[in-house]
Design a protein around this motif. Structure first.
Motif, PDB file in Angstrom:
ATOM      1  N   ASP A  35      32.987  44.422  26.751  1.00 47.13           N
ATOM      2  CA  ASP A  35      34.102  45.126  26.125  1.00 47.13           C
ATOM      3  C   ASP A  35      35.018  44.117  25.431  1.00 47.13           C
ATOM      4  O   ASP A  35      35.364  43.083  25.992  1.00 47.13           O
ATOM      5  N   ASP A  36      35.414  44.417  24.213  1.00 43.75           N
ATOM      6  CA  ASP A  36      36.308  43.531  23.463  1.00 43.75           C
ATOM      7  C   ASP A  36      37.687  43.426  24.101  1.00 43.75           C
ATOM      8  O   ASP A  36      38.465  42.540  23.753  1.00 43.75           O
ATOM      9  N   LEU A  37      37.984  44.315  25.026  1.00 48.13           N
ATOM     10  CA  LEU A  37      39.281  44.279  25.695  1.00 48.13           C
ATOM     11  C   LEU A  37      39.325  43.241  26.817  1.00 48.13           C
ATOM     12  O   LEU A  37      40.409  42.914  27.307  1.00 48.13           O
ATOM     13  N   LEU A  38      38.158  42.729  27.220  1.00 50.77           N
ATOM     14  CA  LEU A  38      38.115  41.731  28.288  1.00 50.77           C
ATOM     15  C   LEU A  38      38.466  40.353  27.740  1.00 50.77           C
ATOM     16  O   LEU A  38      38.027  39.972  26.658  1.00 50.77           O
ATOM     17  N   SER A  39      39.232  39.606  28.501  1.00 51.08           N
ATOM     18  CA  SER A  39      39.533  38.225  28.126  1.00 51.08           C
ATOM     19  C   SER A  39      38.252  37.397  28.247  1.00 51.08           C
ATOM     20  O   SER A  39      37.332  37.772  28.989  1.00 51.08           O
ATOM     21  N   PRO A  40      38.155  36.271  27.549  1.00 50.47           N
ATOM     22  CA  PRO A  40      36.966  35.406  27.683  1.00 50.47           C
ATOM     23  C   PRO A  40      36.737  34.969  29.136  1.00 50.47           C
ATOM     24  O   PRO A  40      35.598  34.885  29.580  1.00 50.47           O
ATOM     25  N   GLU A  41      37.818  34.716  29.851  1.00 51.70           N
ATOM     26  CA  GLU A  41      37.687  34.297  31.256  1.00 51.70           C
ATOM     27  C   GLU A  41      37.098  35.415  32.102  1.00 51.70           C
ATOM     28  O   GLU A  41      36.251  35.185  32.965  1.00 51.70           O
ATOM     29  N   ALA A  42      37.576  36.650  31.865  1.00 45.96           N
ATOM     30  CA  ALA A  42      37.057  37.796  32.615  1.00 45.96           C
ATOM     31  C   ALA A  42      35.597  38.044  32.267  1.00 45.96           C
ATOM     32  O   ALA A  42      34.785  38.346  33.154  1.00 45.96           O
ATOM     33  N   LYS A  43      35.226  37.912  30.997  1.00 49.15           N
ATOM     34  CA  LYS A  43      33.822  38.083  30.598  1.00 49.15           C
ATOM     35  C   LYS A  43      32.934  37.089  31.333  1.00 49.15           C
ATOM     36  O   LYS A  43      31.872  37.450  31.845  1.00 49.15           O
ATOM     37  N   GLN A  44      33.369  35.818  31.391  1.00 43.79           N
ATOM     38  CA  GLN A  44      32.580  34.795  32.080  1.00 43.79           C
ATOM     39  C   GLN A  44      32.486  35.108  33.569  1.00 43.79           C
ATOM     40  O   GLN A  44      31.419  35.000  34.170  1.00 43.79           O
ATOM     41  N   PHE A  45      33.599  35.503  34.168  1.00 45.68           N
ATOM     42  CA  PHE A  45      33.594  35.835  35.585  1.00 45.68           C
ATOM     43  C   PHE A  45      32.621  36.976  35.868  1.00 45.68           C
ATOM     44  O   PHE A  45      31.774  36.881  36.765  1.00 45.68           O
ATOM     45  N   PHE A  46      32.732  38.071  35.105  1.00 47.08           N
ATOM     46  CA  PHE A  46      31.861  39.219  35.339  1.00 47.08           C
ATOM     47  C   PHE A  46      30.401  38.879  35.082  1.00 47.08           C
ATOM     48  O   PHE A  46      29.518  39.364  35.787  1.00 47.08           O
ATOM     49  N   ARG A  47      30.121  38.054  34.074  1.00 48.39           N
ATOM     50  CA  ARG A  47      28.731  37.649  33.796  1.00 48.39           C
ATOM     51  C   ARG A  47      28.161  36.910  35.010  1.00 48.39           C
ATOM     52  O   ARG A  47      27.072  37.226  35.479  1.00 48.39           O
ATOM     53  N   SER A  48      28.910  35.958  35.523  1.00 52.05           N
ATOM     54  CA  SER A  48      28.448  35.200  36.692  1.00 52.05           C
ATOM     55  C   SER A  48      28.327  36.109  37.913  1.00 52.05           C
ATOM     56  O   SER A  48      27.363  36.016  38.677  1.00 52.05           O
ATOM     57  N   HIS A  49      29.303  36.990  38.087  1.00 54.93           N
ATOM     58  CA  HIS A  49      29.312  37.935  39.209  1.00 54.93           C
ATOM     59  C   HIS A  49      28.087  38.856  39.151  1.00 54.93           C
ATOM     60  O   HIS A  49      27.401  39.063  40.164  1.00 54.93           O
ATOM     61  N   ASP A  50      27.785  39.386  37.965  1.00 55.71           N
ATOM     62  CA  ASP A  50      26.647  40.291  37.822  1.00 55.71           C
ATOM     63  C   ASP A  50      25.318  39.568  38.050  1.00 55.71           C
ATOM     64  O   ASP A  50      24.384  40.144  38.610  1.00 55.71           O
ATOM     65  N   ILE A  51      25.245  38.320  37.643  1.00 58.19           N
ATOM     66  CA  ILE A  51      24.032  37.537  37.897  1.00 58.19           C
ATOM     67  C   ILE A  51      23.827  37.354  39.401  1.00 58.19           C
ATOM     68  O   ILE A  51      22.705  37.437  39.899  1.00 58.19           O
ATOM     69  N   VAL A  52      24.908  37.143  40.138  1.00 57.78           N
ATOM     70  CA  VAL A  52      24.797  37.023  41.604  1.00 57.78           C
ATOM     71  C   VAL A  52      24.279  38.335  42.189  1.00 57.78           C
ATOM     72  O   VAL A  52      23.447  38.323  43.095  1.00 57.78           O
ATOM     73  N   HIS A  53      24.722  39.467  41.656  1.00 58.14           N
ATOM     74  CA  HIS A  53      24.185  40.765  42.100  1.00 58.14           C
ATOM     75  C   HIS A  53      22.666  40.760  41.987  1.00 58.14           C
ATOM     76  O   HIS A  53      21.956  41.155  42.923  1.00 58.14           O
ATOM     77  N   VAL A  54      22.158  40.341  40.849  1.00 64.52           N
ATOM     78  CA  VAL A  54      20.712  40.369  40.597  1.00 64.52           C
ATOM     79  C   VAL A  54      19.996  39.329  41.453  1.00 64.52           C
ATOM     80  O   VAL A  54      18.995  39.640  42.103  1.00 64.52           O
ATOM     81  N   LEU A  55      20.486  38.105  41.482  1.00 61.08           N
ATOM     82  CA  LEU A  55      19.813  37.043  42.244  1.00 61.08           C
ATOM     83  C   LEU A  55      19.720  37.348  43.734  1.00 61.08           C
ATOM     84  O   LEU A  55      18.713  37.054  44.364  1.00 61.08           O
ATOM     85  N   TYR A  56      20.772  37.910  44.275  1.00 64.09           N
ATOM     86  CA  TYR A  56      20.800  38.203  45.711  1.00 64.09           C
ATOM     87  C   TYR A  56      20.334  39.627  46.014  1.00 64.09           C
ATOM     88  O   TYR A  56      20.418  40.071  47.153  1.00 64.09           O
ATOM     89  N   GLY A  57      19.832  40.325  44.997  1.00 66.25           N
ATOM     90  CA  GLY A  57      19.245  41.649  45.179  1.00 66.25           C
ATOM     91  C   GLY A  57      20.221  42.692  45.669  1.00 66.25           C
ATOM     92  O   GLY A  57      19.876  43.513  46.520  1.00 66.25           O
TER      93      GLY A  57
END
Length: 159
Positions: A35-57
Motif C-alpha cells: 500500500d502506498d500509504l505505508l512508510s518505507p520502514e513499515a513496508k520493510q518490517f511487514f515484508r520481513s515479518h511475512d517472510i518469517v510467517h512463511v519460513l516458520y510455516g
C-alpha cells in the motif's frame, strides 16, 4: 495427523520462498503490504515479518502470530530491534483492531509455544537474515530450512 493447510506450512515444502509468499498472500488477501500509504520502514518490517510467517510455516491465528513474533526476535538477525517494527503507526493500527489482549491470551492459553519456539530458535544453525533475504527468494523452502535449521511451527502435521 493433521494435514497442513498450505504447502508453505510443510517442513519439506519444495516451493521457493517467493512461491510460499504468493501462497501466503493468496490465503490472506486482506493484507495490504505494498500500500502506498505505508512508510518505507513499515513496508520493510511487514515484508520481513511475512517472510518469517512463511519460513516458520505459520498462518495468521493468534498463536501463530505469537510464534512469528518470538521467531522474529530470537531466530533472525533482527533480534530485539524487531520490536521497533511494532511501534510504527501502521502496526499499531492493526493492533487496535484486534480483541484486547488477544496475543497475551494466545500465549497464556498455550504456554508451551514460548518454550518450544525459544528452544527451536536456539537450535537453529544460524539466524535468518531479517532484511538481507533477496538472494533466497528462488531457493526452495526445504533447502532454506535445512541451511538455517528452521523447524516449522506445526512440524507434526503431514505434508
Amino acid at each position: 495427523m493433521v494435514k497442513a493447510r498450505h504447502r508453505f506450512e510443510s517442513q519439506s515444502s519444495s516451493q521457493t520462498l517467493a512461491e510460499g509468499l504468493v501462497e501466503y498472500f493468496a490465503a490472506n488477501p486482506l493484507l495490504k503490504r505494498d500500500d502506498d500509504l505505508l512508510s518505507p520502514e513499515a513496508k520493510q518490517f511487514f515484508r520481513s515479518h511475512d517472510i518469517v510467517h512463511v519460513l516458520y510455516g505459520c498462518g495468521t491465528t493468534m498463536p501463530d502470530e505469537a510464534i512469528v513474533k518470538l521467531s522474529s526476535l530470537m531466530g533472525t538477525t533482527g533480534g530485539l530491534s524487531v520490536l521497533r517494527g511494532y511501534t510504527h503507526h501502521e502496526t499499531l493500527d492493526i493492533y487496535t483492531k484486534l480483541p484486547p489482549g488477544s496475543t497475551v491470551l494466545a500465549l497464556l492459553s498455550a504456554p508451551y509455544l514460548i518454550v518450544r519456539t525459544l528452544w527451536r530458535c536456539s537450535r537453529q544453525k544460524q539466524r535468518w537474515p531479517w532484511v538481507e533475504h533477496q538472494q533466497f527468494l528462488d531457493v526452495p523452502l526445504s533447502e532454506i530450512r535445512a541451511k538455517f535449521g528452521i523447524k516449522v511451527a506445526h512440524a507434526n502435521r503431514a505434508a
